[in-house]
Design a protein around this motif. Structure first.
Motif, short mmCIF file in Angstrom:
data_model
loop_
_atom_site.label_atom_id
_atom_site.label_comp_id
_atom_site.label_asym_id
_atom_site.label_seq_id
_atom_site.Cartn_x
_atom_site.Cartn_y
_atom_site.Cartn_z
N ALA A 1 36.09 -0.76 54.74
CA ALA A 1 35.36 -1.07 55.97
C ALA A 1 35.14 0.21 56.77
N MET A 2 33.91 0.40 57.24
CA MET A 2 33.60 1.56 58.06
C MET A 2 34.24 1.40 59.44
N SER A 3 34.72 2.48 59.98
CA SER A 3 35.30 2.50 61.32
C SER A 3 34.22 2.20 62.36
N ILE A 4 34.62 1.56 63.43
CA ILE A 4 33.70 1.25 64.53
C ILE A 4 33.09 2.53 65.10
N ASN A 5 33.73 3.67 64.88
CA ASN A 5 33.22 4.95 65.39
C ASN A 5 31.92 5.38 64.72
N PHE A 6 31.58 4.78 63.58
CA PHE A 6 30.34 5.13 62.87
C PHE A 6 29.29 4.03 62.96
N VAL A 7 29.68 2.83 63.34
CA VAL A 7 28.79 1.67 63.34
C VAL A 7 27.69 1.84 64.38
N GLY A 8 26.46 1.52 63.97
CA GLY A 8 25.31 1.57 64.87
C GLY A 8 24.08 2.09 64.17
N ASP A 9 23.01 2.23 64.93
CA ASP A 9 21.77 2.81 64.42
C ASP A 9 21.71 4.26 64.84
N PHE B 1 30.92 11.50 56.23
CA PHE B 1 30.36 11.21 57.54
C PHE B 1 31.22 11.95 58.57
N MET B 2 30.59 12.71 59.46
CA MET B 2 31.34 13.40 60.51
C MET B 2 30.64 13.13 61.84
N ARG B 3 31.38 12.49 62.76
CA ARG B 3 30.82 12.19 64.07
C ARG B 3 31.55 12.98 65.15
N TYR B 4 30.77 13.58 66.02
CA TYR B 4 31.30 14.21 67.23
C TYR B 4 30.37 13.81 68.36
N LYS B 5 30.90 13.03 69.29
CA LYS B 5 30.16 12.49 70.42
C LYS B 5 28.94 11.73 69.89
N GLY B 6 27.72 12.08 70.30
CA GLY B 6 26.53 11.34 69.89
C GLY B 6 25.84 11.91 68.66
N ASN B 7 26.54 12.76 67.92
CA ASN B 7 25.97 13.39 66.72
C ASN B 7 26.71 12.93 65.48
N LEU B 8 25.95 12.72 64.42
CA LEU B 8 26.51 12.30 63.13
C LEU B 8 25.91 13.18 62.04
N THR C 1 12.50 8.50 64.28
CA THR C 1 11.55 8.51 63.19
C THR C 1 12.14 7.82 61.96
N LYS C 2 13.30 8.23 61.52
CA LYS C 2 14.00 7.59 60.41
C LYS C 2 15.32 7.08 60.96
N ILE C 3 15.71 5.88 60.59
CA ILE C 3 16.94 5.28 61.12
C ILE C 3 17.95 5.07 60.00
N LEU C 4 19.18 5.49 60.26
CA LEU C 4 20.31 5.17 59.39
C LEU C 4 21.10 4.09 60.11
N SER C 5 21.20 2.92 59.51
CA SER C 5 21.94 1.80 60.10
C SER C 5 23.27 1.66 59.39
N ILE C 6 24.35 1.61 60.17
CA ILE C 6 25.70 1.49 59.62
C ILE C 6 26.37 0.28 60.24
N ASP C 7 26.91 -0.60 59.38
CA ASP C 7 27.77 -1.67 59.87
C ASP C 7 29.11 -1.52 59.14
#
Length: 129
Positions: free
Chosen positions: A25-33, A117-124, A58-64
């Motif tokens: 299961a993906m962490s909630i920290n990555f979930v979203g568009d 996947f590496m997230r820092y604040k609003g960047n992925l 322009t291009k969307i990556l959707s993660i649930d």
């Protein structure tokens, strides 16, 4: 005695099933568009819509929790290793995801692929391994 054994066995099956599901299961920290920002070789950068100019994507990556899709393919994680690193400026989240991916369209066997996947604040940042 038999009923007690049956109850214990059922409880263990349920607990093991939940533990297995949590591994993929993906962490909630990555979930979203996520909105495409740029690409450099095997590394693609995304931003939250609120971080883009006028919220335009322009291009969307959707993660649930159970899948991620974008750029013409759909992936279902098989194994995920997650970690975080906290500094005074914020927390970064990293997930190494092994997933079964297939192109949009008819369902097929898919291909196993590993991503970071590496997230820092609003960047992925998503890197193909």
């Amino acid at each position: 005695m038999t009923l007690r054994l049956a109850c214990i066995t059922a409880a263990l099956v349920v607990l093991c099933g939940h533990a297995r599901a949590a591994d993929s299961a993906m962490s909630i920290n990555f979930v979203g568009d996520w909105c495409y920002s740029s690409q450099d070789g095997k590394e693609t950068s995304y931003q939250l819509p609120s971080w883009t100019e006028d919220g335009h994507c322009t291009k969307i990556l959707s993660i649930d929790q159970w899948s991620f899709y974008g750029d013409g393919q759909h992936c279902e994680p098989v194994k995920i290793r997650q970690k975080s690193d906290t500094a005074p400026s914020g927390t970064s989240y990293t997930a190494t995801v092994t997933a079964r991916c297939q192109p949009d369209g008819p369902v097929g066997p898919g291909k196993i692929q590993t991503y970071e996947f590496m997230r820092y604040k609003g960047n992925l940042t998503v890197t193909v391994k």
